[in-house]
Design a protein around this motif. Structure first.
Motif, PDB file in Angstrom:
ATOM      1  N   THR A   1      14.504  70.618  23.493  1.00 54.45           N
ATOM      2  CA  THR A   1      15.730  71.138  23.977  1.00 54.45           C
ATOM      3  C   THR A   1      16.892  70.129  23.544  1.00 54.45           C
ATOM      4  O   THR A   1      16.765  68.775  23.933  1.00 54.45           O
TER       5      THR A   1
ATOM      6  N   ASP B   1      25.996  81.504  29.042  1.00 53.34           N
ATOM      7  CA  ASP B   1      24.477  81.683  28.963  1.00 53.34           C
ATOM      8  C   ASP B   1      24.052  80.634  28.064  1.00 53.34           C
ATOM      9  O   ASP B   1      22.712  80.351  28.331  1.00 53.34           O
TER      10      ASP B   1
ATOM     11  N   PHE C   1      23.341  78.093  30.955  1.00 49.99           N
ATOM     12  CA  PHE C   1      22.303  78.381  31.679  1.00 49.99           C
ATOM     13  C   PHE C   1      20.820  78.406  30.976  1.00 49.99           C
ATOM     14  O   PHE C   1      19.960  77.737  31.612  1.00 49.99           O
ATOM     15  N   ARG C   2      20.712  78.578  29.638  1.00 51.76           N
ATOM     16  CA  ARG C   2      19.693  78.405  29.171  1.00 51.76           C
ATOM     17  C   ARG C   2      19.215  77.077  28.832  1.00 51.76           C
ATOM     18  O   ARG C   2      17.923  76.597  28.907  1.00 51.76           O
TER      19      ARG C   2
ATOM     20  N   GLU D   1      17.532  76.061  32.030  1.00 54.09           N
ATOM     21  CA  GLU D   1      16.231  76.421  32.456  1.00 54.09           C
ATOM     22  C   GLU D   1      15.330  76.110  31.444  1.00 54.09           C
ATOM     23  O   GLU D   1      14.236  75.596  32.037  1.00 54.09           O
ATOM     24  N   LYS D   2      15.500  75.661  30.261  1.00 51.55           N
ATOM     25  CA  LYS D   2      14.663  75.100  29.530  1.00 51.55           C
ATOM     26  C   LYS D   2      14.172  73.618  29.995  1.00 51.55           C
ATOM     27  O   LYS D   2      13.191  73.276  29.969  1.00 51.55           O
TER      28      LYS D   2
ATOM     29  N   SER E   1      14.520  72.931  33.051  1.00 47.24           N
ATOM     30  CA  SER E   1      13.870  73.092  34.531  1.00 47.24           C
ATOM     31  C   SER E   1      14.908  72.323  35.742  1.00 47.24           C
ATOM     32  O   SER E   1      14.172  71.636  36.565  1.00 47.24           O
TER      33      SER E   1
ATOM     34  N   LEU F   1      19.259  77.658  40.859  1.00 45.71           N
ATOM     35  CA  LEU F   1      18.770  78.572  39.645  1.00 45.71           C
ATOM     36  C   LEU F   1      17.415  79.100  39.979  1.00 45.71           C
ATOM     37  O   LEU F   1      17.302  80.121  39.063  1.00 45.71           O
ATOM     38  N   ALA F   2      16.765  78.566  40.610  1.00 44.52           N
ATOM     39  CA  ALA F   2      15.184  79.093  41.061  1.00 44.52           C
ATOM     40  C   ALA F   2      15.767  80.438  41.889  1.00 44.52           C
ATOM     41  O   ALA F   2      15.287  81.458  41.598  1.00 44.52           O
TER      42      ALA F   2
END
Lengths: 469, 469
Positions: A121, B419, B422-423, B426-427, B429, B451-452
């Motif tokens: 990432t 987004d 956000f990604r 997410e990637k 964690s 975020l969870a």
């Protein structure tokens, strides 16, 4: 066999040194993680072709190459023989040696990013703390095995990364007590602009090489070298004027702007320095409560137009950390921005910025300034005397209680004479002894002796766990 | 150049793996220090003559040898050529290779003790956690670079050391959640007694080699091998009887005593096992409050007369740790007592006892049992969104506050679309995002998003540091 020895340029680290080194590395690691950097570890051995040609001709010679195994197998000997002259020639000779010890952490990192590009990432924030090996001639402070400590963000052009790396330096230095450090900054763009103004862009390398020596040889000899490298006297004078810029950071930038601000590279380079200073001034890190340890001040940034950082791959801002001036040791860290980390491995377009910490030198500075905390050494805190089998069993149970609360303790291994046991505690600088003899066993007590003060107290065994070692 | 790759049998450790490994190593290190052991680190390179001849003929072949540097200098080439055939012969060839990568931690430790004998305080309690290199054929679970983790006491004959090492195993295993581990113990003295009773002392090696295979080939084939090695059937039967001893530990010792207790070695070996069990039973470690983590029980010791520990230098008690039976992985640690650590380096009379932890296998067991704590991975906890220059400056100040309280955070490097940011979270964690846009900037607030859960709250910027991430 003959008396054993160590290979030249290598060292054993005994308990105290390991503890002190771990204190430094733990401090650095802790700061890296606070800033969202994550650890990477690569193997000590890399394929030789991954390393060769990356460090210049001189560098190639300093790589430790590993002999292939199994050369005693007849099937391999013919090829090995054929390759032998190549080895003597300093050439790749895969049938004799195809692996080598890593020479730095940058190329293994680039290799890792190239190999794992699709899975990572970006921006990828990694740190890496591992030994590297170089066949340099050993001398004071220069070893053939030493630890590098790198932190990099790759896949980002944002100057916020430079800001964060500056704050990381500040945070590490102040946590280690090195308040008087200086973080020198410059930019390769500024050096390019200087070349553009004084002699043309094609003189950049000559100018960089000459300027890089200023700390060692002084401005006069730098001027001689510039002349030797083909610059005319007006150009040399202009460079001298530039290198002589003094004052507070904003003044320096203003003066430089007069000289090179009309070039695009100069404007960009100076803007980047302004961005850095601006972010670290009042509204930035420095005023946030609790943000910057102890000093209350922000990063000790010094704009230094004489900073060149040798002939490496940097393309933007460059950094160098000087130890507090009370210690004569030169640079204890440095780094900068680069355009293309992984191009060498056919993965273009990965820019980044990174800095490193010179762990061995930082160690020497902290030692010289006596700044290692007394608590660094995680040695035994309590020695239980061994006064017989029954007593040692009771001691063992008490030790387990103490260990359960995090107190480091041990029992002397045998029922030796008192003074032998005292001597052991003394040699190991163990601060407390617990003595539990026949009488104490009967009474459910034990004697706690503070070995520094020479004072002792008899307390109940139940109370030992609350003693407060 | 071609796609980069790693040498066979080596691995990169990415962030998650490093964190998990550090959790294991940190746990082990913490326990070692509670028991008064201190760290030692030796260089990766040792002189080749320090290593050669210490691991048997097969071992010698698996040592990674380092090619001398400077072979391209004419002055060195003649000698190098003369040495080349020796290399092909597997012989010492100092003009071509005089250094090698360490093969284990025991020989470097012995070399260190021999070199520093006069300065060390004995008993010397050291631990060492470092990589070692072996040119073994790589296969599942077997690498050419792997970490060893050794703990030894040298300069002491006291059995208290064995007791402490058993408790150390217990403490590490239970801290790692491996409650179902078993610590198998036996003694080389017992094996000697068995040889004495069944075939004569000169059969000890034959018997040890055969017994060592029992896990792999079973008792029937061990019997075949014993016969092949010259034992008569009454002797083989006696060995089978001995190896078949079952029951609780005291019963096993009693049964063994009937068979070998009349020999001096047998009596001594069994007494030592009794001493160990006795120290770890009721009055020992197991009942001390807070001493042994979580299980409430003491070390899971299993007397195992089939344990032999190969053909090495052990002379007294031997240990082997089995992973919880739910994981099929064999031994995850082992060790034992030896008589003479440094004799190879002309310093006789240094007995000791030590054990090691198989870090790679322990990792696999913890992974298989899903026992890594969620908190192991020291990744970013809070991602600040980047919504523009002014906003990012305010975010930067807030980040410094959070970092001051130990919260790991970072800001997205550029003002990208929501987004995309956000990604990224997410990637990686990252559990929380902090969003600070124009409106929040004006109002002195920020949005904290879990975020969870997908929940978000607007709070004042002052309150962020007390949010409780």
């Amino acid at each position: 066999m003959s008396k054993p020895s160590l290979p030249r340029g290598t060292r054993d680290f005994g308990p105290e040194v390991v503890s002190k080194r771990n204190y430094i590395l733990g401090t650095i690691r802790g700061v890296f993680e606070l800033y969202g950097f994550q650890p990477l570890e690569t193997p000590a051995m890399e394929n030789l072709e991954t390393l060769m040609g990356k460090y210049g001709e001189e560098g190639d010679k300093l790589i430790f190459k590993i002999l292939n195994n199994g050369l005693d197998e007849p099937s391999k000997q013919e090829k090995a023989r054929a390759d032998f002259e190549k080895v003597l020639d300093g050439k790749l000779a895969k049938d004799l040696t195809e692996k080598a010890l890593r020479y730095d952490l940058t190329i293994p990192f680039a290799r890792y990013v190239a190999m794992n590009y699709g899975q990572l990432t970006f921006p990828f924030r990694r740190y890496q703390i591992q030994p590297v090996w170089r066949a340099d001639k050993p001398q004071k402070g220069r070893y053939r095995e030493f630890t590098q400590c790198d932190v990099d963000v790759v896949g980002s052009n944002s100057l916020l990364n430079e800001v964060e790396l500056a704050v990381i330096y500040h945070s590490v230095m102040t946590r280690l007590g090195l308040y008087g450090y200086e973080l020198r900054v410059n930019s390769r763009k500024i050096l390019s602009a200087l070349a553009e103004v004084c002699g043309g862009a094609e003189k950049l390398t000559d100018i960089t090489i000459a300027i890089d020596k200023i700390d060692k040889i002084g401005i006069d000899r730098v001027k001689v070298e510039l002349t030797a490298r083909g610059l005319v006297s007006s150009q040399v004078d202009a460079i001298e004027t530039f290198l002589s810029i003094k004052g507070a950071n904003p003044e320096k930038i203003a003066l430089a702007s007069d000289l090179i601000g009309h070039t695009e590279a100069g404007r960009k380079g100076l803007d980047e320095l302004r961005f850095l200073l601006d972010h670290l001034a009042p509204s930035g890190a420095t005023t946030a409560p609790g943000a910057i340890a102890a000093t209350g001040a922000g990063p000790n940034i010094v704009v230094d137009f004489t900073l060149a950082r040798g002939l490496n791959y940097y393309t933007g801002m460059i950094f160098e950390v000087k130890a507090p001036s009370t210690v004569q040791i030169g640079s204890i860290g440095g780094g900068g921005r680069y355009d293309d980390l992984t191009g060498l491995f056919d993965v273009p377009g990965v820019p980044g910025v990174g800095v490193s910490f010179g762990v061995d030198r930082i160690y020497d500075v902290i030692e010289a300034l006596r700044l290692f905390p007394e608590t660094v050494h995680a040695g035994t805190q309590v020695l239980f005397f061994h006064l017989g089998d029954q007593e040692s069993r009771a001691s063992f149970a008490l030790m387990q209680q103490l260990r359960g609360t995090g107190i480091r303790c041990e029992i002397y291994h045998e029922a030796a004479k008192f003074d032998k046991q005292f001597r052991y505690a003394e040699k190991k600088s163990i601060p407390y002894a617990v003595i539990l003899g026949t009488q104490e066993l009967t009474q459910g007590t034990c004697i706690v002796k503070d070995l520094a003060k020479g004072e002792q107290r008899t307390i109940s065994q139940e109370a030992l766990v609350r003693y407060g070692f």
